[in-house]
Design an enzyme around this catalytic site. Structure first.
Site, PDB file in Angstrom:
ATOM      1  N   ASP A  42       0.842  -1.203   0.000  1.00 62.81           N
ATOM      2  CA  ASP A  42       0.000   0.000   0.000  1.00 62.81           C
ATOM      3  C   ASP A  42       0.879   1.257   0.000  1.00 62.81           C
ATOM      4  OD1 ASP A  42       0.855  -0.203   2.622  1.00 62.81           O
ATOM      5  OD2 ASP A  42      -1.138  -0.096   3.528  1.00 62.81           O
ATOM      6  N   ASP A  81      -0.873  -6.146   0.268  1.00 65.81           N
ATOM      7  CA  ASP A  81      -1.255  -5.457   1.502  1.00 65.81           C
ATOM      8  C   ASP A  81      -2.760  -5.307   1.585  1.00 65.81           C
ATOM      9  OD1 ASP A  81       0.827  -4.741   3.223  1.00 65.81           O
ATOM     10  OD2 ASP A  81       1.465  -3.097   1.923  1.00 65.81           O
ATOM     11  N   GLU A 179       9.767  -3.913  10.163  1.00 62.30           N
ATOM     12  CA  GLU A 179      10.155  -2.618   9.590  1.00 62.30           C
ATOM     13  C   GLU A 179      10.719  -1.701  10.672  1.00 62.30           C
ATOM     14  OE1 GLU A 179       7.221  -0.832   7.061  1.00 62.30           O
ATOM     15  OE2 GLU A 179       8.364   1.019   6.830  1.00 62.30           O
TER      16      GLU A 179
HETATM   17  O1  KIV Z   1       3.596  -1.029   1.573  1.00 65.25           O
HETATM   18  C1  KIV Z   1       4.756  -1.442   1.497  1.00 65.25           C
HETATM   19  O2  KIV Z   1       5.469  -1.248   0.512  1.00 65.25           O
HETATM   20  C2  KIV Z   1       5.287  -2.172   2.646  1.00 65.25           C
HETATM   21  C3  KIV Z   1       6.770  -2.350   2.722  1.00 65.25           C
HETATM   22  C4  KIV Z   1       7.412  -1.074   3.073  1.00 65.25           C
HETATM   23  C5  KIV Z   1       7.138  -3.445   3.650  1.00 65.25           C
HETATM   24  O3  KIV Z   1       4.550  -2.568   3.499  1.00 65.25           O
END
Ligand code: KIV
Length: 262
Positions: A42, A81, A179
């Site tokens: 996301d 996500d 993260e």
């Molecule tokens: O949304 C995304 O790109 C992520 C990464 C930063 C792990 O969740």
């Protein structure tokens, strides 16, 4: 690529290379360059849509970009996500939305949060939907966390993160993103779990690494976080840069100490 092969990589101590992807062309290029897992993140709220956070991203957006990535690939594992507001309410709400993303081509969905997500992870996994957890800096909670800052620095916070990670694994999560957590804590968590951990700003001892595509190509307009390395600097094409990223993850030259937190 599937969850079993990722599990095997962890057992064989072979690092897992993950990159975000939002469209068919870059997805195909990344797959060809040896990326193991594509994350339809996301983060597209920032990289594609120009927002300042991931919060405005909708289910329709995630469904569309998942379909694009799935159309451009054949063998890579696709993790999508679940956007803000699509899974936090009840396990049933999470299932309904996860099913939409799986139908669009995802092989696994990612949810942010620790112990609070236990029953949701269990509910999804028991119904055939693989789940990736996400701990540490969880961008959908940026306003509650007070910004994009390193998590798990105090003894109590580190203990809670380790506990959360174990609970997610026990609930059935098959993968875990860490993260912006101190490298030593990420190492402890990675060693304590049997499922692979994928780090971003979490040091070299995670079982794999993930970066946002636009960040590692140096084309994101915003300020680059400490954990990013621009792979276009030493390469003359995007394909070469992505191949170099995969090689650097596999040979553990990325992330270096300068991309990590203590
Ligand atoms: O949304 C995304 O790109 C992520 C990464 C930063 C792990 O969740």
């Amino acid at each position: 690529m599937n969850l079993l092969s990722l599990q095997q990589k962890k057992q064989n101590r072979e690092k897992i290379a993950v990159l975000t992807s939002y469209d068919a062309s870059f997805a195909a290029l990344s797959e060809k360059s040896g990326v193991d897992v594509l994350l339809v993140g996301d983060s597209l709220g920032m990289t594609i849509q120009g927002h300042s956070s991931t919060l405005p991203v909708s289910m329709t957006d995630m469904q569309y970009h998942t379909r694009c990535v799935a159309n451009g690939t054949s063998n890579v594992l696709i993790v999508t996500d679940m956007p803000f507001g699509s899974y936090q309410q009840t396990p049933e709400q999470a299932f309904e939305n996860a099913a939409v993303l799986m139908t669009a081509g995802a092989h696994m969905v990612k949810v942010e949060g620790g112990t609070i997500m236990r029953s949701t992870v269990k509910f999804l996994v028991e119904r055939g939907i693989p789940v990736c957890g996400h701990l540490g800096l969880t961008p959908q909670s940026v306003h509650q966390l007070g910004g994009y800052r390193v998590q798990g620095r105090s003894e109590a916070a580190a203990k809670q993160l380790l506990e959360d990670a174990k609970i997610l694994e026990e609930a059935g999560a098959g993968l875990l993103v860490l993260e912006m957590v101190p490298s030593s804590l990420a190492r402890t968590i990675s060693e304590a779990l049997t499922i692979p951990t994928i780090g971003i700003g979490a040091g070299v001892d995670c079982d794999g690494q993930v970066l946002v595509l636009q960040d590692m190509l140096g084309i994101y307009a915003g300020k680059s976080p400490r954990f990013v390395r621009n792979f276009m600097q030493d390469n003359s094409s995007i394909q070469e840069a992505v191949t170099a990223y995969v090689a650097a993850v596999k040979n553990k030259s990325f992330p270096a100490a300068e991309h990590s937190f203590e």
